[in-house]
Design a protein around this motif. Structure first.
Motif, short mmCIF file in Angstrom:
data_model
loop_
_atom_site.label_atom_id
_atom_site.label_comp_id
_atom_site.label_asym_id
_atom_site.label_seq_id
_atom_site.Cartn_x
_atom_site.Cartn_y
_atom_site.Cartn_z
N LEU A 1 46.53 35.82 48.11
CA LEU A 1 45.52 34.65 47.37
C LEU A 1 43.99 34.91 47.89
O LEU A 1 43.86 34.77 49.30
CB LEU A 1 45.92 33.15 47.59
N GLU B 1 44.93 30.42 41.70
CA GLU B 1 45.75 31.59 41.91
C GLU B 1 44.86 32.46 42.49
O GLU B 1 45.48 33.72 42.77
CB GLU B 1 45.46 32.13 40.23
N GLY B 2 44.08 32.19 43.52
CA GLY B 2 43.64 33.13 44.24
C GLY B 2 42.71 34.35 43.65
O GLY B 2 42.84 35.48 44.31
#
Ligand code: URP
Ligand code: ZN
Length: 464
Positions: A456, A146-147
């Motif tokens: 991200l 999900e960064g």
């Protein structure tokens, strides 16, 4: 795709200053040199003579449309990022704050939907509001897919989102294993609750008692505790909104002893002090934020902390509430006044005027504090916060001669007051370029709702 060439600017990075040109193509910086020729006849040339040229700033601590006690902070992601761009900030990092029984990833999806209307690029920190196996697994997913590489923990607000020490230890231990950065709000929650109850029982209900309920020692204790637990667990630690001399000294000592501790302060702690709480009751409510404003002597220590490199960023903790209808909803009890103030639009002007021009920090330090430092710490470097070939073309063309006066009447932030009302500032963005496009020019924000990208983020690239 059209080229844009910025000519004859005074370029400032986190380390260097030189006169030169910047070539932009496809949203990226294509070249940076003393002299660059127009690549073709269609190239748009921007004359930056007399202007400073530096990387678009990153505000790593903002709260747009944050739900608080039945209301929301008054800037949403659209209005807040419009204000950010107008002030020279091209990236913000906001927060996901899951309910205690909620999935982190579910809360992230909800926050992304709200944030989708951002006009500039944005990232999100994940808040850890409880500890269990599911949180642990979801933290790992945050980093891997999900960064999100930074995890916020609150040592305050124990009733709602704050963690107990055993939970802090577990979260820090796990963050160290997955290479996450712990971002800590350091105030002793139980001590604050005790002081609030005591003050209210004594009939001390006015905004000035907000400061009395959160004295410098509650910050110092929590900073020392967070650093101690980070040291024991091996976690890398970033301390938000440092407001006191005591905390800076503790951080400096820990750093001198070799610990990885990074820290931010905010313009309001550098420039304002607790005397604002002596204003008439309603006016004073506009200055309620946590930690509170401090006695005047702390300000010099905070500037020294920036100049000496003990603190690496200046963020705003932008979390505005209107005085009318939000802050003044119930003035009978200081604990009922929503905490938070506006600042995302003013950060660069304030730091440039009262920092650079008053010789408290250098121009290169200024760039490091508002752009390069946040980019490195929060895994955005060199894509953001840098003027290097291949970086996103997020660039501020700054007029160092422009003079203005900050006022709620003219700011873009959706807030009916400014804690900097009447402050004279020198320097302002003339043009702001975001991802290669002119996003602000002639005092107009030209970027549109939804144009911001979710970023991200990678792991921290500089822990010094
Ligand atoms: O008063 C503040 N700082 N409000 C925003 C939420 C937080 O504690 O950071
Ligand atoms: Zn905050």
């Amino acid at each position: 795709m059209k080229y844009t060439l910025i000519k004859n600017g005074q370029i400032a990075t986190g380390t260097d200053s030189f006169r030169g040109d910047v070539l932009i193509h496809g949203g990226k910086i294509k070249a940076l040199a003393d002299h660059i020729e127009k690549p073709d006849a269609a190239t748009e040339v921007i004359d930056a003579s007399g202007l400073l040229v530096f990387p678009g700033a990153i505000d790593p601590h903002v709260h747009m449309e944050l739900p608080v006690a039945g209301t929301f902070s008054s800037d949403d992601f659209e209005s807040g990022t419009i204000a950010a761009l107008a002030g020279g900030t091209t990236t913000i990092i906001d927060f996901v704050t899951p309910e205690r029984n909620q999935s982190l990833l579910q809360s992230l999806q909800e926050r992304k939907e709200v944030a989708g209307k951002a006009v500039c690029d944005y990232g999100l920190h994940m808040s850890i509001t409880r500890w269990d196996e599911r949180v642990k697994a979801e933290m790992q997913q945050c980093v891997q897919s999900e960064g999100i590489t930074s995890f916020k923990v609150y040592l305050a607000y124990k009733e709602t989102i704050g963690l107990e020490d055993r939970e802090l230890i577990a979260a820090m231990d796990w963050a160290a294993r997955i290479d996450g950065l712990i971002v800590a709000h350091c105030e002793h929650g139980d001590a604050i609750s005790y002081l609030q109850r005591r003050l209210l029982a004594e009939g001390k209900t006015e905004p000035r008692y907000h400061a009395a309920s959160r004295p410098a020692e509650v910050e110092r204790e929590a900073v020392v505790r967070a650093m101690t637990l980070a040291k024991i667990t091996g976690a890398s630690l970033y301390i938000v909104h440092v407001s006191t001399e005591d905390a800076v000294q503790e951080i400096a000592q820990a750093r001198a002893a070799g610990q990885t501790v990074l820290a931010e302060t905010c313009p309001h702690y550098l420039l304002l002090d607790e005397r604002e709480y002596d204003r008439p009751l309603r006016e004073a409510a506009a200055y309620i934020m946590s930690p509170p404003l401090r006695p005047p002597q702390h300000k010099g220590a905070l500037w020294h902390g920036l100049a000496s490199g003990y603190m690496q960023t200046v963020a705003t903790d932008h979390c505005p509430f209107n005085l009318n209808g939000q802050k003044d909803r119930d003035l009978s009890d200081f604990t009922r006044i929503p905490n938070g103030v506006a600042g995302v639009e003013n950060r660069l002007q304030l730091l440039y005027t009262y920092g650079v021009l008053e010789n408290r920090i250098s121009l290169n330090q200024f760039v490091r504090l508002v752009a390069t430092g946040p980019a490195k710490i929060f895994g955005l470097y060199p894509r953001k916060g840098s003027l290097t070939v291949g970086a996103d073309a997020d660039i501020v063309l700054w007029n160092p001669e422009s003079k203005s006066i900050i006022s709620a009447k003219t700011h873009r932030q959706k807030c009916d007051t400014s804690i900097y009302e009447g402050f004279q500032v020198k320097g302002k963005p003339e043009i702001v370029i975001a991802n290669g496009k002119i996003a602000f020019k002639d005092d107009q924000v030209l970027a549109h709702r939804g144009e911001g990208n979710y970023l991200l983020r990678a792991k921290t690239s500089d822990l010094t």
